[in-house]
Design a protein around this motif. Sequence first.
Motif, mmCIF file in Angstrom:
data_model
loop_
_atom_site.group_PDB
_atom_site.id
_atom_site.type_symbol
_atom_site.label_atom_id
_atom_site.label_comp_id
_atom_site.label_asym_id
_atom_site.label_seq_id
_atom_site.Cartn_x
_atom_site.Cartn_y
_atom_site.Cartn_z
ATOM 1 N N ARG A 238 1.402 -12.559 9.895
ATOM 2 C CA ARG A 238 2.198 -12.947 8.720
ATOM 3 C C ARG A 238 1.413 -12.783 7.413
ATOM 4 O O ARG A 238 1.585 -13.542 6.481
ATOM 5 C CB ARG A 238 2.720 -14.390 8.812
ATOM 6 C CG ARG A 238 3.404 -14.787 10.112
ATOM 7 C CD ARG A 238 4.723 -14.019 10.313
ATOM 8 N NE ARG A 238 5.524 -14.652 11.341
ATOM 9 C CZ ARG A 238 5.581 -14.230 12.612
ATOM 10 N NH1 ARG A 238 4.892 -13.182 12.997
ATOM 11 N NH2 ARG A 238 6.341 -14.847 13.497
ATOM 12 N N ASP A 239 0.548 -11.715 7.386
ATOM 13 C CA ASP A 239 -0.240 -11.470 6.177
ATOM 14 C C ASP A 239 0.217 -10.228 5.409
ATOM 15 O O ASP A 239 -0.276 -9.939 4.328
ATOM 16 C CB ASP A 239 -1.730 -11.371 6.518
ATOM 17 C CG ASP A 239 -2.035 -10.263 7.505
ATOM 18 O OD1 ASP A 239 -1.089 -9.654 8.050
ATOM 19 O OD2 ASP A 239 -3.229 -10.007 7.738
ATOM 20 N N ALA A 240 1.146 -9.433 5.967
ATOM 21 C CA ALA A 240 1.652 -8.238 5.289
ATOM 22 C C ALA A 240 3.034 -7.909 5.822
ATOM 23 O O ALA A 240 3.381 -8.261 6.955
ATOM 24 C CB ALA A 240 0.708 -7.065 5.519
ATOM 25 N N CYS A 241 3.797 -7.226 4.986
ATOM 26 C CA CYS A 241 5.118 -6.773 5.406
ATOM 27 C C CYS A 241 4.977 -5.408 6.072
ATOM 28 O O CYS A 241 4.108 -4.608 5.714
ATOM 29 C CB CYS A 241 6.062 -6.676 4.212
ATOM 30 S SG CYS A 241 6.403 -8.285 3.450
ATOM 31 N N VAL A 242 5.837 -5.112 7.028
ATOM 32 C CA VAL A 242 5.857 -3.837 7.733
ATOM 33 C C VAL A 242 7.183 -3.158 7.414
ATOM 34 O O VAL A 242 8.252 -3.689 7.742
ATOM 35 C CB VAL A 242 5.698 -4.029 9.256
ATOM 36 C CG1 VAL A 242 5.779 -2.683 9.971
ATOM 37 C CG2 VAL A 242 4.415 -4.754 9.576
ATOM 38 N N CYS A 243 7.081 -1.984 6.773
ATOM 39 C CA CYS A 243 8.271 -1.255 6.326
ATOM 40 C C CYS A 243 8.648 -0.171 7.319
ATOM 41 O O CYS A 243 7.788 0.569 7.798
ATOM 42 C CB CYS A 243 8.011 -0.610 4.973
ATOM 43 S SG CYS A 243 7.546 -1.779 3.677
ATOM 44 N N GLY A 244 9.923 -0.055 7.622
ATOM 45 C CA GLY A 244 10.465 1.061 8.404
ATOM 46 C C GLY A 244 11.062 2.044 7.420
ATOM 47 O O GLY A 244 12.226 1.920 7.036
ATOM 48 N N CYS A 245 10.256 2.988 6.959
ATOM 49 C CA CYS A 245 10.669 3.922 5.889
ATOM 50 C C CYS A 245 11.839 4.794 6.335
ATOM 51 O O CYS A 245 11.908 5.220 7.483
ATOM 52 C CB CYS A 245 9.504 4.813 5.498
ATOM 53 S SG CYS A 245 8.025 3.920 4.954
ATOM 54 N N HIS A 246 12.758 5.074 5.407
ATOM 55 C CA HIS A 246 13.848 5.991 5.724
ATOM 56 C C HIS A 246 13.530 7.379 5.173
ATOM 57 O O HIS A 246 12.594 7.562 4.397
ATOM 58 C CB HIS A 246 15.219 5.462 5.247
ATOM 59 C CG HIS A 246 15.441 5.466 3.778
ATOM 60 N ND1 HIS A 246 15.227 4.386 2.989
ATOM 61 C CD2 HIS A 246 15.887 6.444 2.941
ATOM 62 C CE1 HIS A 246 15.513 4.677 1.744
ATOM 63 N NE2 HIS A 246 15.914 5.920 1.683
#
Length: 196
Positions: free
Chosen positions: A34-42
Amino acid sequence: MCAEGYINYPLCTKCDTSTHCSGHATSVSSTPARDACVCGCHNYWTDTTCSTCPASYGGSDCNECSATYIGTPDTICIECNNFAHCNGRASSVTANPTHTACLCACMDQWQGDSCGVCSDPNKYSSTCNSCKAGYVNYPTCRLCTSADCSNHALPGGVTSNSGRTACVCSCADGWTGSTCSTCPTNYMQDGNCNKC
């Protein structure tokens, strides 16, 4: 510890596609710590914040091939290349507006979609950048004829110099000079120059 989808305890900020993924993600979650966001790039956006569009892609949303690339984003975008698409005979190469073919600006007298055809192989050399033997004045490459020798050349006696800049004459009978236009005084001056 923050809940899933939130980061930075004790603030526990919600992961958001606009804030953490540059607005280029189809999904966003948090790391297990819970220290960074994880992006699922489009589309083809890359890096941890979906803020980088690779050089081969472009468009307003990294969703089409870049200017010098061909293909479709559904497959792969391939860069137009002088050697691969233009036989190494182009001064420049780019993609057509629909990114379906490379456009070659052919050098010398090469023609065709991939600069693979010499415009007139009967008068240009195999490299299509000079005249063939017997022709002069590249790029027009005019055939040397008997008329270049005042019509006084031997049969087959007209060709070009090694630089293909002038016609060279092999004069018939007694005719002399670079264009076979002089009949020496010791020959009959009857227009034939073939008798003493």
